[in-house]
Design an enzyme around this catalytic site. Sequence first.
Site, PDB file in Angstrom:
ATOM      1  N   ASP A 103       0.870  -1.177   0.000  1.00  0.00           N
ATOM      2  CA  ASP A 103       0.000   0.000   0.000  1.00  0.00           C
ATOM      3  C   ASP A 103       0.909   1.230   0.000  1.00  0.00           C
ATOM      4  OD1 ASP A 103      -2.319   1.645   0.434  1.00  0.00           O
ATOM      5  OD2 ASP A 103      -3.233  -0.050   1.480  1.00  0.00           O
ATOM      6  N   ASP A 204      -2.920   4.734  -2.404  1.00  0.00           N
ATOM      7  CA  ASP A 204      -3.938   5.354  -1.564  1.00  0.00           C
ATOM      8  C   ASP A 204      -4.303   6.752  -2.088  1.00  0.00           C
ATOM      9  OD1 ASP A 204      -5.230   4.987   1.149  1.00  0.00           O
ATOM     10  OD2 ASP A 204      -4.229   6.902   1.498  1.00  0.00           O
ATOM     11  N   GLU A 246      -6.327   4.229  -6.056  1.00  0.00           N
ATOM     12  CA  GLU A 246      -7.627   4.459  -5.419  1.00  0.00           C
ATOM     13  C   GLU A 246      -8.132   5.822  -5.891  1.00  0.00           C
ATOM     14  OE1 GLU A 246      -9.676   4.735  -0.974  1.00  0.00           O
ATOM     15  OE2 GLU A 246      -7.702   5.578  -1.330  1.00  0.00           O
ATOM     16  N   HIS A 320     -11.148  -2.551   3.206  1.00  0.00           N
ATOM     17  CA  HIS A 320     -11.087  -2.214   4.634  1.00  0.00           C
ATOM     18  C   HIS A 320     -11.870  -0.947   4.976  1.00  0.00           C
ATOM     19  CE1 HIS A 320      -8.229   0.268   2.613  1.00  0.00           C
ATOM     20  NE2 HIS A 320      -8.105   1.022   3.682  1.00  0.00           N
ATOM     21  N   ASP A 321     -12.376  -0.246   3.982  1.00  0.00           N
ATOM     22  CA  ASP A 321     -13.162   0.967   4.231  1.00  0.00           C
ATOM     23  C   ASP A 321     -14.662   0.736   4.052  1.00  0.00           C
ATOM     24  OD1 ASP A 321     -10.822   2.514   4.564  1.00  0.00           O
ATOM     25  OD2 ASP A 321     -10.712   2.960   2.419  1.00  0.00           O
TER      26      ASP A 321
HETATM   27  C1  GLC Z   1      -7.843   5.721   1.821  1.00  0.00           C
HETATM   28  C2  GLC Z   1      -7.737   4.503   2.700  1.00  0.00           C
HETATM   29  C3  GLC Z   1      -8.374   4.804   4.010  1.00  0.00           C
HETATM   30  C4  GLC Z   1      -7.637   5.968   4.640  1.00  0.00           C
HETATM   31  C5  GLC Z   1      -7.535   7.160   3.699  1.00  0.00           C
HETATM   32  C6  GLC Z   1      -6.482   8.119   4.150  1.00  0.00           C
HETATM   33  O1  GLC Z   1      -9.151   6.028   1.503  1.00  0.00           O
HETATM   34  O2  GLC Z   1      -8.286   3.390   2.057  1.00  0.00           O
HETATM   35  O3  GLC Z   1      -8.386   3.697   4.876  1.00  0.00           O
HETATM   36  O4  GLC Z   1      -8.286   6.374   5.807  1.00  0.00           O
HETATM   37  O5  GLC Z   1      -7.186   6.789   2.394  1.00  0.00           O
HETATM   38  O6  GLC Z   1      -5.208   7.555   3.996  1.00  0.00           O
END
Ligand code: GLC
Length: 549
Positions: A103, A204, A246, A320-321
């Site tokens: 990640d 991310d 992402e 995980h979100d």
């Molecule tokens: C992304 C991650 C999340 C995190 C955010 C800030 O959305 O998936 O878990 O809180 O970025 O890093």
Amino acid sequence: MNHLKTNNHWWQEAVVYQVYPRSFQDSSGDGVGDLAGIIQRLDYLKKLGISAIWLSPVYQSPNDDNGYDISDYEQIMAEFGTMADMEQLIDEAQQRGIKIIMDLVVNHTSDEHPWFIESRSSKDNPYRDFYVWRTGLDGSCPNDLESTFLGSAWQLDEPTGEYYLHLFSQKQPDLNWENPNVRQAIYDMMNFWIDKGIGGFRMDVIDLVGKIPDQKITGNGPKLHDYLQEMNAQTFGGKDLLTVGETWGATPEIAKLYSDPKRNELSMVFQFEHVGLDEQPGKSKWDLRPLQIRELKNVFSKWQTELGDQGWNSLFWNNHDLPRIVSRWGNDSTYRIQSAKMLAILLHMLKGTPYIYQGEEIGMTNRVIQDIAEMEDIESKQMYADRRQKGYSQTEIFASINAKGRDNARTPMQWDDTENAGFTTGIPWLAVNENYHEINVAQALADKNSIFYTYQKLIELRKNHPLIIWGSFELVEDTTEEVFAYYRHYQGESWLIVCNFSDQEQGFSLDKTPSETIITNTEKDYKQLFDRTLEPYEAFVVNLSNHAR
Ligand code: GLC
């Protein structure tokens, strides 16, 4: 219809499994998962058949946002183990044909990162410009940009009297990508990991790195793609690594900018259009409304058809979100097994790279909470405080948190029916779902009709049938709303995928005799013409070509 393989990368044929290390397997008894625990479970993942693990962050972090706030990119979080453990994980995974995807969290660091400690120390420190600093306006914030975790995105910092930008928590200051030294430091760090033999990066909130905060532009800033092309050239370009960004705001047009092979940026992106379908339009993820299957069909069809050869899809229900899919859009009581298998079949027969989130393959469910003391996630805690202040009732807030809160995905992995589901011998950092006595890996492995074996079979099918990887997609239009059916076509062969997305029986008819049943969540034989009733959550895949292979 003949579709030729145009590109051919390992990640187009792969199925990826996401591990959230904090909740996967604890080997030390401290209640927190760790790298040695993941190593212990590699044989399980090999049995499932996956080709790569996306590892949520394992770097040194004060854990304000569970590792998404990094204080040293080249050290391992002490709770998770050591760099030697990390190297062993890469090596042992490789021996089982599994690549490790790291990640990459580079929109921001932790405020405990040495760069930020230097940066905030004085206005003329060489690291000052590593972050985004602005003077306030009349003693208040530079502008009204908001943090994703609510409240202002600007934080006044006493030592220099200026504000720094944080699009997430106050402990996650945003890096200043306009500074070439920042970008170079990131590329050097990425090469450090590439040299360790990893298989790629999940990036991310990468769509935020081109931000122009003064104009309140956060996502899709004007220099975003220049930065990614530069990153590609200086790090993973030419190495055939899996890179997935992402990108919350991506449309198919935007996704092509990232993943068109000619542009040398990323392999693919995570787009979230389907994820927003049970939100009230224009509001937040916490403002709930029921999913409309018709909209889900439209969104999936759009993404399946519009990327063409200029992009590549990622396929996912969970991470995980996000809440657990069987609780969200399936049925986690009467039809848990049927609906979990239906959701798996629907997703894994699509074109793109599927991602499985830990526990999805055994149908793990959301865990309902009744008290704020049970919440760990910073996002839920901040939302709770915000909405209480705005006058929302406890009942409304808990309805939202139980439906959408991130802790739902983060409860420990359920391995067996011993204490704490075999996750830890200590006290788990987040409570285990009480249903682990029934829902656990040991049970799933012992039952040949379990959800696990549906996932295993879907992964196996993908390895053996180029149609699943390369075939074109065609939605079946004339069904009831609740039936999601589509064809895949490849080199003269056609498969039909039929999924009843409801807890009611549905009618479905077909005017061609299938030659073969590929996979189903029923005991039925589909090798006959049919005009009949689908059971609740029934799903099947049949070959419609004249000959069975
Ligand atoms: C992304 C991650 C999340 C995190 C955010 C800030 O959305 O998936 O878990 O809180 O970025 O890093």
